[in-house]
Design a protein around this motif. Structure first.
Motif, short mmCIF file in Angstrom:
data_model
loop_
_atom_site.label_atom_id
_atom_site.label_comp_id
_atom_site.label_asym_id
_atom_site.label_seq_id
_atom_site.Cartn_x
_atom_site.Cartn_y
_atom_site.Cartn_z
N LEU A 28 29.17 46.16 55.65
CA LEU A 28 29.92 46.23 56.92
C LEU A 28 30.31 44.83 57.38
O LEU A 28 29.47 43.93 57.41
N GLU A 29 31.57 44.68 57.75
CA GLU A 29 32.09 43.40 58.25
C GLU A 29 32.96 43.69 59.46
O GLU A 29 33.44 44.82 59.64
N GLN A 30 33.21 42.66 60.26
CA GLN A 30 34.14 42.90 61.36
C GLN A 30 35.55 42.41 61.02
O GLN A 30 36.51 42.75 61.68
N ASP A 31 35.64 41.61 59.93
CA ASP A 31 36.91 41.00 59.59
C ASP A 31 37.36 41.51 58.21
O ASP A 31 36.60 41.42 57.23
N ALA A 32 38.58 42.06 58.14
CA ALA A 32 39.04 42.70 56.90
C ALA A 32 39.09 41.72 55.73
O ALA A 32 38.70 42.06 54.61
N ALA A 33 39.57 40.49 56.01
CA ALA A 33 39.69 39.52 54.91
C ALA A 33 38.30 39.15 54.38
O ALA A 33 38.08 39.05 53.17
N ALA A 34 37.35 38.96 55.30
CA ALA A 34 35.98 38.61 54.88
C ALA A 34 35.36 39.75 54.09
O ALA A 34 34.65 39.54 53.10
N LEU A 35 35.64 40.97 54.51
CA LEU A 35 35.12 42.14 53.80
C LEU A 35 35.67 42.18 52.37
O LEU A 35 34.93 42.40 51.41
N GLN A 36 36.98 41.94 52.27
CA GLN A 36 37.62 41.96 50.95
C GLN A 36 37.01 40.88 50.05
O GLN A 36 36.67 41.13 48.90
N ARG A 37 36.81 39.68 50.64
CA ARG A 37 36.22 38.59 49.85
C ARG A 37 34.81 38.98 49.36
O ARG A 37 34.44 38.74 48.22
N GLY A 38 34.04 39.59 50.25
CA GLY A 38 32.68 40.00 49.90
C GLY A 38 32.68 41.05 48.80
O GLY A 38 31.93 40.96 47.82
N SER B 232 32.44 49.69 51.14
CA SER B 232 32.79 48.63 52.09
C SER B 232 33.47 49.26 53.30
O SER B 232 34.29 50.17 53.14
N THR B 233 33.17 48.73 54.46
CA THR B 233 33.73 49.34 55.66
C THR B 233 33.85 48.34 56.82
O THR B 233 33.09 47.37 56.88
N LEU B 234 34.81 48.65 57.71
CA LEU B 234 34.92 47.88 58.96
C LEU B 234 34.44 48.72 60.13
O LEU B 234 34.43 48.28 61.27
N ASP B 235 34.06 49.96 59.81
CA ASP B 235 33.75 50.94 60.86
C ASP B 235 32.23 51.02 61.10
O ASP B 235 31.48 51.47 60.23
N TRP B 236 31.81 50.61 62.28
CA TRP B 236 30.38 50.62 62.59
C TRP B 236 29.77 52.01 62.52
O TRP B 236 28.57 52.17 62.25
N ALA B 237 30.58 53.03 62.74
CA ALA B 237 30.05 54.40 62.74
C ALA B 237 29.49 54.77 61.37
O ALA B 237 28.59 55.61 61.27
N ASP B 238 29.98 54.10 60.30
CA ASP B 238 29.49 54.40 58.95
C ASP B 238 28.00 54.05 58.79
O ASP B 238 27.33 54.55 57.88
#
Ligand code: 3H9
Length: 685
Positions: free
Chosen positions: A319-329, A360-366
């Motif tokens: 879980l990330e709050q930033d889409a680019a950071a999530l993609q990098r991870g 991978s997700t940006l959604d806290w509900a997950d």
């Protein structure tokens, strides 16, 4: 346990099945050796039997000698006598292997006339990892089957190999998917009374260049430790000596090394590692089952944790709050598995299966699907508290909530939630998928089953979990801080960074403290110092060399300069005159007439400081066992394993002299050095 209870015999028609039953690992302790001697004699003299099979009860064959016996006088029969009895019994004996056949257990198997294993078995001669060499024929029998160079790689590298590999090396006769005992009995019958002793085989001829290369590689990888060198010599001698002379030489070296300080130290670490994974009895509880882990933060630490969890076969929600950071991870995790496949360390289908478990997700509900949440965001209390407020909102009731902070107050983080009893610290070390140490930090409200879950997770991730109290820096960083302060005192007193680093590397530390600081970046420590400036007690000795370096733009390797200069991006550090001026200026401002410090003094001052801090944190209850500190320092901070860790080291010193030396050092260092009561380090010996 007595001999009869440890070794049973049973007839399977004309095959005698000899079962070694000495839980937990069927070690060849005295009773087992006695039982085996008696069983082999009965088998030899009973004409109803044409062959025998040796098998282990429970989850394993024999994983080695009982190393608890190593510090005591040897009692007969010794393992080589048991082995000789098997070799000379006149009828075939087959070893039926499952679990682990290691050390003396594998030597026992090599003494048999054939070996059958199930597919999950591991075999090896890892004795050098305990500071000894194989003592029951391993160095003489293995090269007879695999050649000298391969035997050097296996024994000096303490390798544990799979049944499949062992079969390809002709160390096993059969690897079966069916019942291993049935297969061994069938093979024993097929041998029709014929012996097939490895001791009678010749060592295969090999070019000297191959042997030389294996020897050089082994010495480098084995850090030139005495056991590695001795094992290598013993293996080489197998090609030139008769088997009996080779065995006699091997045994003499084994007996000598068994009592060496290094072997004691390595045995100490072996048992300390196993003890540290156990919670104290008052905290014992059943762990909460964990199948899905949510990792918050897709930076280097978060992705390292994610890989570690994926490797243990669990589902990961990243879980990330930033889409680019999530993609990098996510890319980092996938690149990791692609690299493993390219390096032939993992099969493509295994890598794919692991990647498929990453969500991978940006959604806290997950997060609601997770049994355990691990926060791995920026090391800042306010940031972490914000994250925990959100975790409280989205994590399901009963989920375990962990922070990966390396020094912040776990209680202050837990208070951001409405359920501090579910919160604990899980301090992973970077790179999290490689480093074995895991500090499991107990908050004041952490429930025992939450702590038990942290410890169980550590074991499942194949790490070494160690319980730590919630005090600044927990166990490891707290001690490292004191150690680094002392090294900085030494700079002010007259040493240069290269003197300190070289002396501590010479002691065996993986790296010197200033090279480490340059590698990890001086700005991290600088930020921490600035955060602590207000709470620093007046009058306490504070060395500001690091602050001055940072002000001058020396942030470590990443800026090409720190305590050293890295010319043209090269890894090799060089001495920097500007740094020397900053250090000399610091000495002058404190009114110190600089005096060079020799290696022995540098090592001693560093070790005394580590020991004193270890005693302080034992006194404060930060560590629950003194030996846990050894596990933390060896696995997280590059303390040489062969020195046993700082507590083991302290216990080898004269206690009175050690106490006096620490007192002297304290008065030399001034107010920055708080004296501890050392007795706590000697209590659970
Ligand atoms: C040798 O064989 C020399 C020869 O050449 C002969 C010369 C004559 N002794 O690791 P675990 C205990 S040197 C005594 O948690 P796992 C361990 O302390 C030896 N105790 O389980 C623990 O006790 P507790 C060469 C031993 O399933 C319990 O067993 N062999 C020994 O994760 C369970 O251990 C080796 O170096 C021992 N040798 O892993 C193999 N081994 O429950 C060393 C374990 O009270 N052992 N214990 O804490 C291992 O690698 C792992 O234990 C093994 C199982 C893979 C077998």
């Amino acid at each position: 346990m007595d001999a009869a209870a440890c070794v049973h015999m049973e007839a399977r028609g004309d095959v005698c099945v000899i079962t070694i039953d000495n839980p937990p690992i069927n070690a060849t302790s005295l009773a087992v050796r006695q039982g085996l001697m008696a069983a082999i004699f009965d088998f030899k003299t009973n004409s109803d039997f044409q062959a025998a099979v040796i098998v282990g009860a429970g989850s394993t064959f024999v994983a080695g000698a009982d190393i608890r016996e190593f510090g005591k006088p040897m009692q007969e029969p010794i393992l080589p006598e048991v082995i000789r009895a098997i070799e000379d019994c006149g009828k075939p004996v087959v070893a039926a292997l499952h679990g682990a056949a290691l050390g003396g257990g594998f030597e026992l198997a090599l003494a048999c006339d054939a070996r059958v294993a199930d597919a999950k078995t591991v075999v090896g001669l890892p004795e050098v990892s305990l500071g000894i060499i194989p003592g029951a024929g391993g160095t003489q029998m293995l090269p007879r089957r695999v050649g000298v160079s391969r035997a050097i790689r296996m024994i000096c590298g303490a390798q544990r190999i799979s049944a499949k590999e062992a079969k390809s090396l002709n160390l096993l006769d059969e690897v079966v998917a069916s019942d291993v005992l049935d297969a061994a009995v069938a093979l024993a019958r097929r041998m029709q009374g014929k012996k097939c002793r490895i001791r009678d085989e010749a060592v295969p001829a090999e070019g000297p260049a191959l042997i030389q290369q294996a020897a050089e590689d082994a010495m480098r990888a084995g850090k030139r430790r005495p056991a590695v060198e001795a094992a290598m010599e013993a293996i080489k001698s197998a090609a030139v000596l008769s088997i009996d002379d080779g065995l006699a030489d091997e045994r003499a070296v084994f007996l000598q090394l068994r009592l060496s300080r290094e072997a004691y130290a390595l045995r100490h670490v072996f048992f300390a590692e196993r003890d540290s994974a156990k919670l104290p009895s008052e905290l014992s509880a059943t762990p909460i089952p964990v199948e899905t882990v949510c990792v918050i933060g897709a930076g280097t630490m978060g992705t390292g944790i994610a890989i570690s969890v994926l490797d243990a076969g669990m589902q990961v929600i990243l879980l990330e709050q930033d889409a680019a950071a999530l993609q990098r991870g996510q890319d980092r995790v996938i690149a990791h598995y692609r690299d493993r496949v390219a390096a032939q360390k993992m099969k493509a289908d295994v890598a794919q299966a692991r990647e498929a478990c990453l969500h991978s997700t940006l959604d806290w509900a997950d997060m609601a699907k997770a049994d355990l949440v691990i926060e791995a965001v920026f090391e800042d209390l306010a940031v972490k508290q914000e994250v925990f407020k959100k975790i409280d909102q989205f994590a399901r009731a009963g989920a375990v909530l962990a922070t990966n902070t390396s020094y912040l107050d776990v209680d202050a983080i837990a208070q951001a939630t409405s359920r501090p009893q579910d919160v604990l610290g899980l301090h992973f070390f970077s790179p999290a998928n490689v480093m074995k140490l895991l500090e499991v930090v107990r908050g004041k409200d952490s429930r025992p089953d939450v702590l038990a879950t942290g410890m169980a997770l550590g074991k499942r991730l194949r790490k070494l979990p160690v319980l730590a109290g919630n005090h600044f820096g927990f166990i490891g960083n707290r001690i490292y801080n004191a150690y680094r302060n002392q090294c900085e005192f030494m700079l002010e007193d007259g040493a240069w960074p290269e003197d300190v680093d070289a002396s501590l590397k010479q002691f065996g530390m993986a790296m010197g403290p200033f090279a480490v600081a340059d590698l990890s970046g001086l700005d991290i420590a600088w930020r921490m110092r600035q955060a602590q400036a207000a709470s620093r007690a007046p009058g306490v000795r504070y060395v500001d060399i690091l602050d001055r370096l940072c002000e001058a733009g020396h942030l470590g390797r990443k800026t090409g300069a720190g305590y050293y200069t890295y010319v043209d991006g090269k890894q090799q550090p060089t001495t920097d005159e500007a740094v020397r001026h900053i250090i000399e200026d610091a000495s002058q401002r404190r009114g110190i007439q600089r005096q060079p410090l020799n290696s022995a003094t540098i090592q001693r001052r560093a070790l005394l400081t580590i020991v004193n801090e270890a005693a302080r944190l034992m006194g404060e209850g930060v560590a629950s066992r003194a030996t846990d500190i050894d596990v933390v320092l060896v696995h997280g901070y590059g303390f040489p394993r062969w020195e046993g860790g700082p507590v083991f080291w302290a216990r080898q010193q004269n206690r009175e002299a050690l106490t006096q030396e620490i007192k002297d050092l304290a008065s030399q260092c001034g107010d920055g050095f708080v004296l501890a009561d050392l007795s706590v380090l000697f209590e659970d010996q």
